[in-house]
Design a protein around this motif. Structure first.
Motif, PDB file in Angstrom:
ATOM      1  N   SER A 349     -30.999  26.354  55.753  1.00  0.00           N
ATOM      2  CA  SER A 349     -30.643  27.406  56.706  1.00  0.00           C
ATOM      3  C   SER A 349     -29.468  27.004  57.588  1.00  0.00           C
ATOM      4  O   SER A 349     -28.803  27.864  58.180  1.00  0.00           O
ATOM      5  CB  SER A 349     -31.848  27.747  57.595  1.00  0.00           C
ATOM      6  OG  SER A 349     -32.274  26.594  58.323  1.00  0.00           O
ATOM      7  N   LEU A 350     -29.193  25.694  57.676  1.00  0.00           N
ATOM      8  CA  LEU A 350     -28.105  25.193  58.526  1.00  0.00           C
ATOM      9  C   LEU A 350     -26.814  24.954  57.749  1.00  0.00           C
ATOM     10  O   LEU A 350     -25.789  24.603  58.356  1.00  0.00           O
ATOM     11  CB  LEU A 350     -28.543  23.893  59.193  1.00  0.00           C
ATOM     12  CG  LEU A 350     -29.733  24.003  60.148  1.00  0.00           C
ATOM     13  CD1 LEU A 350     -30.179  22.624  60.604  1.00  0.00           C
ATOM     14  CD2 LEU A 350     -29.382  24.876  61.353  1.00  0.00           C
ATOM     15  N   LYS A 351     -26.855  25.156  56.455  1.00  0.00           N
ATOM     16  CA  LYS A 351     -25.685  24.873  55.632  1.00  0.00           C
ATOM     17  C   LYS A 351     -24.549  25.826  56.002  1.00  0.00           C
ATOM     18  O   LYS A 351     -24.720  27.048  56.063  1.00  0.00           O
ATOM     19  CB  LYS A 351     -26.032  25.026  54.151  1.00  0.00           C
ATOM     20  CG  LYS A 351     -25.137  24.217  53.226  1.00  0.00           C
ATOM     21  CD  LYS A 351     -25.745  24.137  51.840  1.00  0.00           C
ATOM     22  CE  LYS A 351     -24.991  23.130  50.985  1.00  0.00           C
ATOM     23  NZ  LYS A 351     -25.596  23.000  49.636  1.00  0.00           N
ATOM     24  N   GLY A 352     -23.373  25.256  56.273  1.00  0.00           N
ATOM     25  CA  GLY A 352     -22.201  26.055  56.634  1.00  0.00           C
ATOM     26  C   GLY A 352     -22.178  26.508  58.081  1.00  0.00           C
ATOM     27  O   GLY A 352     -21.256  27.230  58.495  1.00  0.00           O
ATOM     28  N   MET A 353     -23.142  26.083  58.889  1.00  0.00           N
ATOM     29  CA  MET A 353     -23.208  26.523  60.288  1.00  0.00           C
ATOM     30  C   MET A 353     -22.283  25.687  61.170  1.00  0.00           C
ATOM     31  O   MET A 353     -22.098  24.492  60.951  1.00  0.00           O
ATOM     32  CB  MET A 353     -24.651  26.404  60.795  1.00  0.00           C
ATOM     33  CG  MET A 353     -25.630  27.365  60.143  1.00  0.00           C
ATOM     34  SD  MET A 353     -25.518  29.021  60.808  1.00  0.00           S
ATOM     35  CE  MET A 353     -26.358  28.799  62.370  1.00  0.00           C
ATOM     36  N   TYR A 354     -21.710  26.351  62.168  1.00  0.00           N
ATOM     37  CA  TYR A 354     -20.895  25.678  63.181  1.00  0.00           C
ATOM     38  C   TYR A 354     -21.013  26.475  64.472  1.00  0.00           C
ATOM     39  O   TYR A 354     -21.618  27.551  64.505  1.00  0.00           O
ATOM     40  CB  TYR A 354     -19.438  25.557  62.722  1.00  0.00           C
ATOM     41  CG  TYR A 354     -18.739  26.875  62.460  1.00  0.00           C
ATOM     42  CD1 TYR A 354     -17.958  27.477  63.452  1.00  0.00           C
ATOM     43  CD2 TYR A 354     -18.851  27.504  61.244  1.00  0.00           C
ATOM     44  CE1 TYR A 354     -17.325  28.683  63.228  1.00  0.00           C
ATOM     45  CE2 TYR A 354     -18.236  28.708  60.993  1.00  0.00           C
ATOM     46  CZ  TYR A 354     -17.466  29.305  61.988  1.00  0.00           C
ATOM     47  OH  TYR A 354     -16.858  30.505  61.761  1.00  0.00           O
ATOM     48  N   ASP A 371     -20.670  21.248  64.714  1.00  0.00           N
ATOM     49  CA  ASP A 371     -20.194  21.672  63.394  1.00  0.00           C
ATOM     50  C   ASP A 371     -20.987  20.902  62.337  1.00  0.00           C
ATOM     51  O   ASP A 371     -20.793  19.698  62.152  1.00  0.00           O
ATOM     52  CB  ASP A 371     -18.698  21.396  63.257  1.00  0.00           C
ATOM     53  CG  ASP A 371     -18.113  21.965  61.979  1.00  0.00           C
ATOM     54  OD1 ASP A 371     -18.893  22.453  61.132  1.00  0.00           O
ATOM     55  OD2 ASP A 371     -16.883  21.925  61.828  1.00  0.00           O
ATOM     56  N   LEU A 372     -21.902  21.597  61.656  1.00  0.00           N
ATOM     57  CA  LEU A 372     -22.760  20.939  60.666  1.00  0.00           C
ATOM     58  C   LEU A 372     -22.111  20.852  59.292  1.00  0.00           C
ATOM     59  O   LEU A 372     -22.694  20.279  58.373  1.00  0.00           O
ATOM     60  CB  LEU A 372     -24.098  21.692  60.567  1.00  0.00           C
ATOM     61  CG  LEU A 372     -24.882  21.815  61.888  1.00  0.00           C
ATOM     62  CD1 LEU A 372     -26.198  22.548  61.652  1.00  0.00           C
ATOM     63  CD2 LEU A 372     -25.144  20.442  62.506  1.00  0.00           C
ATOM     64  N   ARG A 373     -20.931  21.386  59.156  1.00  0.00           N
ATOM     65  CA  ARG A 373     -20.234  21.322  57.873  1.00  0.00           C
ATOM     66  C   ARG A 373     -19.732  19.923  57.566  1.00  0.00           C
ATOM     67  O   ARG A 373     -19.327  19.634  56.435  1.00  0.00           O
ATOM     68  CB  ARG A 373     -19.066  22.307  57.857  1.00  0.00           C
ATOM     69  CG  ARG A 373     -19.502  23.771  57.981  1.00  0.00           C
ATOM     70  CD  ARG A 373     -18.336  24.706  58.139  1.00  0.00           C
ATOM     71  NE  ARG A 373     -17.581  24.413  59.363  1.00  0.00           N
ATOM     72  CZ  ARG A 373     -16.513  25.112  59.759  1.00  0.00           C
ATOM     73  NH1 ARG A 373     -16.080  26.140  59.039  1.00  0.00           N
ATOM     74  NH2 ARG A 373     -15.895  24.783  60.873  1.00  0.00           N
ATOM     75  N   VAL A 374     -19.766  19.037  58.566  1.00  0.00           N
ATOM     76  CA  VAL A 374     -19.266  17.672  58.349  1.00  0.00           C
ATOM     77  C   VAL A 374     -20.286  16.804  57.609  1.00  0.00           C
ATOM     78  O   VAL A 374     -19.946  15.708  57.154  1.00  0.00           O
ATOM     79  CB  VAL A 374     -18.914  17.004  59.704  1.00  0.00           C
ATOM     80  CG1 VAL A 374     -17.864  17.818  60.436  1.00  0.00           C
ATOM     81  CG2 VAL A 374     -20.161  16.834  60.586  1.00  0.00           C
ATOM     82  N   TYR A 375     -21.521  17.296  57.462  1.00  0.00           N
ATOM     83  CA  TYR A 375     -22.554  16.495  56.818  1.00  0.00           C
ATOM     84  C   TYR A 375     -22.580  16.779  55.319  1.00  0.00           C
ATOM     85  O   TYR A 375     -22.380  17.935  54.883  1.00  0.00           O
ATOM     86  CB  TYR A 375     -23.921  16.782  57.458  1.00  0.00           C
ATOM     87  CG  TYR A 375     -23.950  16.362  58.906  1.00  0.00           C
ATOM     88  CD1 TYR A 375     -24.112  15.023  59.263  1.00  0.00           C
ATOM     89  CD2 TYR A 375     -23.762  17.298  59.925  1.00  0.00           C
ATOM     90  CE1 TYR A 375     -24.112  14.643  60.594  1.00  0.00           C
ATOM     91  CE2 TYR A 375     -23.754  16.915  61.252  1.00  0.00           C
ATOM     92  CZ  TYR A 375     -23.927  15.583  61.585  1.00  0.00           C
ATOM     93  OH  TYR A 375     -23.901  15.198  62.909  1.00  0.00           O
TER      94      TYR A 375
END
Length: 577
Positions: A349-354, A371-375
Motif C-alpha cells: 500500500s506504500l509503494k510509490g508513496m511520497y 519519500d518511500l520511493r527511495v526504498y
C-alpha cells in the motif's frame, strides 16, 4: 429411552458464562457440563449426536478409500523432535515428563504419528497412494477457550493423512476429499458452508483450504467477492487498493514536533491530514533470532500477522515493550534513522508513496514529506489485512465483502514437510528411494455439532436434522396417570422402537408446559403428543421441531405416518447432495 431415566437436568435460565447460542443451549438442554476451562463432559444427548456425526464422517472417508486407524493420544517427544515441531510449536502443545523423566506430549495433531506408522508400511511404490484416518481425542492448550464446544482445549477430531508419489496424484485426491467434506456438511444438515483459501500456519504446506460456516457470531473473517465467488480467509486474502491521489509535487522532508500523538487518530487531528497519508509502524519479534522486525503500512490499514509470519518463515510476536531498552521510540517509528540491525518491511500500500508522514524515531517527533520511493522494491510485500474498500483481486469488478464464520474443517497439501524431515522413503519401480508427499484433512466433531445448533436453533432450543438428532421421535404422554394415555403411549413407544426408530419417551407425570419446554431443548425432529383430549377423538398430534408439519392422525395410523415424515425429512437432506 425414557425421560424418567435420562441423566441430565434441563434449565430455564440462560447460563451467564454463555455468549454463543450453541453454548447456552448445550448447557440448558443437558448436553454438556464443564469440567475445566475448555474441557467438557458430554452427556447422553450430545454423545448420541456426536456418534452420528462420526458415523457420517467414517462413511465418507471410507468412500474415498480411507483406512481407519488409531494413534496414541500420548506421544514421545522424539517424534516431534524429528519434525522440528517440539521446539517450534508454542504453548498450545502440552509437554510433560513421565515417571522416568522422559519427555512426552499430548497430541494436538498427528502428522508425526501418521508418518511414524506409514514409513514402516509404505516402503514400496506399489502401496501408493493410500490414506489413513482416525477419530481421536486431542488436546490443544488454547490461551482463550470460548464458546462451549466451538473453541476448546480437549476435543474429538477426525484427522486423515494421505500419501502420494507425486503432486498430480495428491492434487486429485485433495479435491476428492474436498468433495467428501461438502457431502459431510450437507448430510449433517449444516448449511451456509463455503471453502476458502487459508493460511497453512504451523501445519506447513503450500495449499490449504478451510471450510467456513458463515454466521454473525463467528470469530474468523472471510473475504468474499459477490461477483466471481473469490473466497479467502483474512489471513491470506488480498485485494486491489485504490491509490492515494493528489500527492502533489515532491517536497523536502521536514521534522515537526507532534507532542502526545502516539496513535493515528490523534496525529491526523494534530496535522489535519487523512489517515491514508500517514505511515503506521508495527514491531514484531522473530522467534528464531529474537530480533526486531518493523513492518510499515498505510495509516488507514492494518498489518496482517499471518502474512508477515509467512514472509519471514518463522513465528512472530508483536512487540509492545516501551521501556526504551530496545532503542525504539514506540508511537514515533519511521523508516529513516532506525538502527541498522532492525529488519524493515513495507506493505504494498506504500509503494510509490511520497509526501507522507512517518515517525521521526524520537518521542513527540514526526517527519513530513517522506519519500518511500527511495526504498528497494524487494522490501515491499503484501502484508496488510484486506478491507471492503478493496476490489476483488480475481475479477477486478466488485468490492470485497467481509463476513464472519466458524471454521468447521480444514485440508492441507503438506508436500514433503513431514516425510522428508522424518526420513520416510519408498522404493520406486526402479528401486530408487524417493520421499512421498502428504495431504492432511481435519474435522472437529464437537465444533460441527455446535455449529449445527448455531445454524438451526430457535429461541427455544436446537432444531436437529434427522440425520444427527439424538433421537428421531419424541413421545409426550400428557397426563400419563390417565390409563388410556399410558396404554396408548406405551404401545406407540413399543411399536416405533420395533420399527427401528430411536425414540425418546417422556413418561414423567409433569405438566404439558414442562414436557414441551424440555422437548424443545432436546430438539428431536418428530414429536408425538398423546393426551386425553386427543384420545377422545381417537387421534394423536404429530409435529416436527422445525414447525413444517403440525397435524392430527388416527392412533392406528400414527406409526406409519411417523415413518413417512421421517423419510421426508431425510429426503430434504439427500436432495442437497
Amino acid at each position: 429411552m425414557k425421560m424418567s431415566a435420562l441423566i441430565g437436568e434441563r434449565y430455564k435460565e440462560w447460563p451467564s458464562e454463555a455468549q454463543l447460542k450453541s453454548h447456552g443451549l448445550l448447557i440448558r438442554g443437558g448436553y454438556i457440563r464443564q469440567v475445566g476451562a475448555g474441557i467438557y463432559s458430554l452427556l447422553t444427548p450430545a454423545k448420541r449426536v456426536a456418534a452420528k456425526i462420526e458415523k457420517i464422517i467414517r462413511q465418507e472417508m471410507d468412500r474415498i478409500d480411507g483406512q481407519e486407524v488409531l494413534f496414541p493420544v500420548v506421544l514421545p517427544r522424539e517424534l516431534w523432535d524429528e519434525s522440528g515441531r517440539y521446539e517450534s510449536v508454542g504453548k498450545e502443545l502440552l509437554r510433560f515428563t513421565d515417571r522416568t523423566g522422559h519427555g512426552m506430549l499430548l497430541g494436538m495433531t498427528h502428522e508425526e504419528a501418521a508418518v511414524h506408522l506409514a514409513r514402516t508400511e509404505g516402503k514400496s511404490y506399489l502401496k501408493y497412494p493410500f490414506m489413513i484416518y482416525q477419530i481421536q481425542t486431542k488436546f490443544r492448550d488454547e490461551a482463550r477457550p470460548r464458546g462451549g464446544l466451538i473453541r476448546v482445549r480437549e476435543f474429538t477430531m477426525k484427522d486423515a493423512y494421505s500419501f502420494h508419489t507425486n503432486w498430480e496424484d495428491l492434487e486429485k485426491y485433495y479435491y476428492r476429499c474436498h468433495e467428501a467434506y461438502e457431502r459431510i456438511y450437507k448430510r449433517a444438515g449444516l448449511g451456509h458452508v463455503v471453502s476458502v483459501k487459508s493460511d497453512s500456519g504451523m501445519m506447513g504446506g503450500a495449499i490449504a483450504h478451510e471450510f467456513m460456516f458463515l454466521c454473525d457470531d463467528g470469530e474468523d473473517t472471510i473475504a468474499i467477492c459477490p461477483e466471481c465467488g473469490y473466497r479467502a480467509n483474512m489471513e491470506v486474502a488480498t485485494g486491489v487498493l485504490a491509490p492515494v491521489e493528489d500527492l502533489g509535487e515532491c517536497r523536502e522532508p521536514e521534522r515537526v514536533p507532534t507532542p502526545g500523538t502516539k496513535d493515528i487518530e490523534s496525529l491526523c487531528d494534530f496535522l489535519g491530514i487523512p489517515q491514508n497519508r500517514l505511515v503506521k509502524a508495527v514491531v514484531f519479534t522473530r522467534e528464531d533470532t529474537g530480533k526486531a522486525v518493523v513492518v510499515f503500512v498505510r495509516g488507514d490499514l492494518e498489518v496482517n500477522e499471518a502474512k508477515v509470519r509467512r514472509l519471514l518463515g518463522t513465528n512472530i510476536a508483536q512487540r509492545v515493550d516501551e521501556d526504551g531498552s530496545d532503542h525504539i521510540a514506540y508511537g514515533y517509528i519511521g523508516p529513516q534513522g532506525l538502527d541498522e540491525g532492525i529488519e524493515v518491511w513495507f506493505d504494498n500500500s506504500l509503494k510509490g508513496m511520497y509526501n507522507v508522514v512517518c515517525g521521526g524515531n524520537e518521542v513527540d517527533v514526526h517527519v513530513k514529506n517522506c519519500d518511500l520511493r527511495v526504498y528497494p522494491d524487494e522490501r515491499f510485500a503484501d502484508l496488510c489485512k484486506v478491507t471492503e474498500e478493496m476490489v476483488c483481486p480475481q475479477c477486478g469488478k466488485a468490492h470485497i465483502t467481509l463476513k464472519n464464520g466458524i471454521e468447521v474443517g480444514n485440508i492441507f497439501q503438506l508436500g514433503d514437510k513431514y516425510t522428508k524431515s522424518m526420513g520416510m522413503t519408498y522404493a520406486d519401480k526402479d528401486g530408487q528411494l524417493k520421499t512421498p508427499i502428504m495431504g492432511c484433512y481435519g474435522i472437529g466433531v464437537g465444533r460441527l455439532l455446535a455449529s449445527v445448533i448455531e445454524d438451526g436453533a430457535d429461541d427455544y432450543g436446537p432444531v436437529w436434522p434427522i440425520s444427527i438428532a439424538p433421537w428421531q421421535v419424541h413421545i409426550n404422554a400428557i397426563k400419563r396417570a390417565d390409563e388410556s394415555v399410558k396404554e396408548q403411549a406405551d404401545a406407540l413407544y413399543d411399536q416405533l422402537c420395533s420399527a427401528g426408530f430411536e425414540v425418546l419417551y417422556d413418561d414423567r407425570d409433569l405438566s404439558a408446559g414442562v414436557q414441551f419446554a424440555d422437548a424443545d431443548l432436546l430438539g428431536v425432529p418428530i414429536r408425538v403428543v398423546v393426551s386425553p383430549r386427543n384420545l377422545k377423538q381417537g387421534v394423536v398430534e404429530l409435529k416436527t421441531r422445525d414447525k413444517s408439519i403440525a397435524e392430527t392422525v388416527p392412533v392406528a395410523e400414527a406409526a406409519s405416518r411417523v415413518k413417512e415424515i421421517a423419510a421426508m425429512l431425510q429426503k430434504r437432506l439427500d436432495d442437497q447432495l
